[in-house]
Write a protein that holds these residues in place. Structure first.
Motif, short mmCIF file in Angstrom:
data_model
loop_
_atom_site.label_atom_id
_atom_site.label_comp_id
_atom_site.label_asym_id
_atom_site.label_seq_id
_atom_site.Cartn_x
_atom_site.Cartn_y
_atom_site.Cartn_z
N ILE A 71 0.83 -1.21 0.00
CA ILE A 71 0.00 0.00 0.00
C ILE A 71 0.87 1.26 0.00
CG2 ILE A 71 -1.64 1.31 1.40
CD1 ILE A 71 -2.85 -1.37 2.23
N LEU A 72 1.95 1.25 0.79
CA LEU A 72 2.84 2.40 0.84
C LEU A 72 3.51 2.65 -0.51
CD1 LEU A 72 4.09 4.59 2.64
CD2 LEU A 72 5.91 2.95 3.17
N VAL A 73 3.98 1.58 -1.17
CA VAL A 73 4.60 1.72 -2.49
C VAL A 73 3.57 2.24 -3.49
CG1 VAL A 73 5.63 0.44 -4.41
CG2 VAL A 73 6.40 0.02 -2.07
N TRP A 74 2.33 1.73 -3.42
CA TRP A 74 1.27 2.20 -4.30
C TRP A 74 0.98 3.69 -4.08
CZ3 TRP A 74 -0.94 1.26 -8.64
CH2 TRP A 74 -2.15 1.87 -8.96
N LYS A 75 0.95 4.10 -2.80
CA LYS A 75 0.71 5.51 -2.49
C LYS A 75 1.83 6.39 -3.06
CE LYS A 75 0.37 8.61 1.44
NZ LYS A 75 0.50 8.75 2.88
N ASN A 76 3.06 5.95 -2.92
CA ASN A 76 4.19 6.72 -3.47
C ASN A 76 4.10 6.78 -5.00
OD1 ASN A 76 5.26 7.29 -0.98
ND2 ASN A 76 6.65 5.54 -1.00
N TRP A 77 3.72 5.68 -5.62
CA TRP A 77 3.59 5.68 -7.08
C TRP A 77 2.49 6.66 -7.54
CZ3 TRP A 77 5.76 5.18 -11.43
CH2 TRP A 77 5.03 5.04 -12.58
N LEU A 78 1.41 6.72 -6.79
CA LEU A 78 0.35 7.68 -7.13
C LEU A 78 0.88 9.12 -7.02
CD1 LEU A 78 -2.86 6.22 -5.44
CD2 LEU A 78 -2.29 6.31 -7.88
N GLY A 79 1.70 9.38 -6.01
CA GLY A 79 2.30 10.71 -5.88
C GLY A 79 3.20 11.05 -7.05
N VAL A 80 3.95 10.07 -7.51
CA VAL A 80 4.83 10.27 -8.67
C VAL A 80 4.00 10.56 -9.92
CG1 VAL A 80 6.43 9.08 -10.24
CG2 VAL A 80 6.76 8.94 -7.77
N LYS A 81 2.91 9.80 -10.10
CA LYS A 81 2.06 10.01 -11.27
C LYS A 81 1.34 11.35 -11.24
CE LYS A 81 -1.01 7.05 -12.54
NZ LYS A 81 -1.92 5.91 -12.65
N ARG A 82 0.88 11.74 -10.06
CA ARG A 82 0.08 12.96 -9.96
C ARG A 82 0.91 14.24 -9.97
NH1 ARG A 82 -4.00 10.78 -5.27
NH2 ARG A 82 -5.15 9.34 -6.61
N GLN A 83 2.16 14.16 -9.55
CA GLN A 83 3.01 15.35 -9.48
C GLN A 83 4.34 15.09 -10.20
OE1 GLN A 83 3.36 16.06 -5.31
NE2 GLN A 83 1.34 16.96 -5.15
N PRO A 84 4.32 15.01 -11.53
CA PRO A 84 5.54 14.69 -12.26
C PRO A 84 6.61 15.78 -12.15
CG PRO A 84 3.77 15.24 -13.78
CD PRO A 84 3.18 15.18 -12.42
N LEU A 85 6.19 17.04 -12.06
CA LEU A 85 7.18 18.12 -11.95
C LEU A 85 7.94 18.02 -10.63
CD1 LEU A 85 8.37 20.68 -13.20
CD2 LEU A 85 6.62 21.97 -11.99
N TRP A 86 7.22 17.77 -9.55
CA TRP A 86 7.88 17.64 -8.25
C TRP A 86 8.81 16.42 -8.23
CZ3 TRP A 86 9.37 20.42 -4.52
CH2 TRP A 86 9.71 19.87 -3.29
N THR A 87 8.40 15.34 -8.85
CA THR A 87 9.25 14.15 -8.94
C THR A 87 10.53 14.47 -9.71
OG1 THR A 87 7.28 12.77 -8.93
CG2 THR A 87 9.32 11.75 -9.68
#
Length: 89
Positions: A10-26
């Motif tokens: 779940i934690l890895v999935w949450k981090n992946w969603l953050g990467v997908k939703r905020q590509p500039l910040w990544t």
């Protein structure tokens, strides 16, 4: 044990969603250390490190270091005597 793997998933999935939703910040999070490293590398090549000579009483040219040894021994004796006076009071 299974719940720990489930929490990790779940934690890895949450981090992946953050990467997908905020590509500039990544991108910023990835590029910032790279930019700092490049700046340090350029600075290091423009100003290479130089070895500085070490110094002690034996390498001194003034009276083979004896004057400085005498001076520092007098200073330390003066400090010791001041300390003794302060303690005696």
């Amino acid at each position: 044990m299974a719940s720990q793997f489930h929490q990790l998933r779940i934690l890895v999935w949450k981090n992946w969603l953050g990467v997908k939703r905020q590509p500039l910040w990544t991108l910023v999070l990835i590029l910032w250390p790279v930019i700092i490293f490049i700046i340090l590398a350029i600075t290091r090549t423009k100003f290479p490190p130089t070895a500085k000579p070490t110094w002690d009483f034996s390498t001194c040219n003034i009276c083979d270091g004896r004057m400085l040894q005498f001076f520092f021994s007098c200073v330390s004796e003066e400090i010791d005597s001041r300390y003794r006076v302060m303690v005696a009071q």
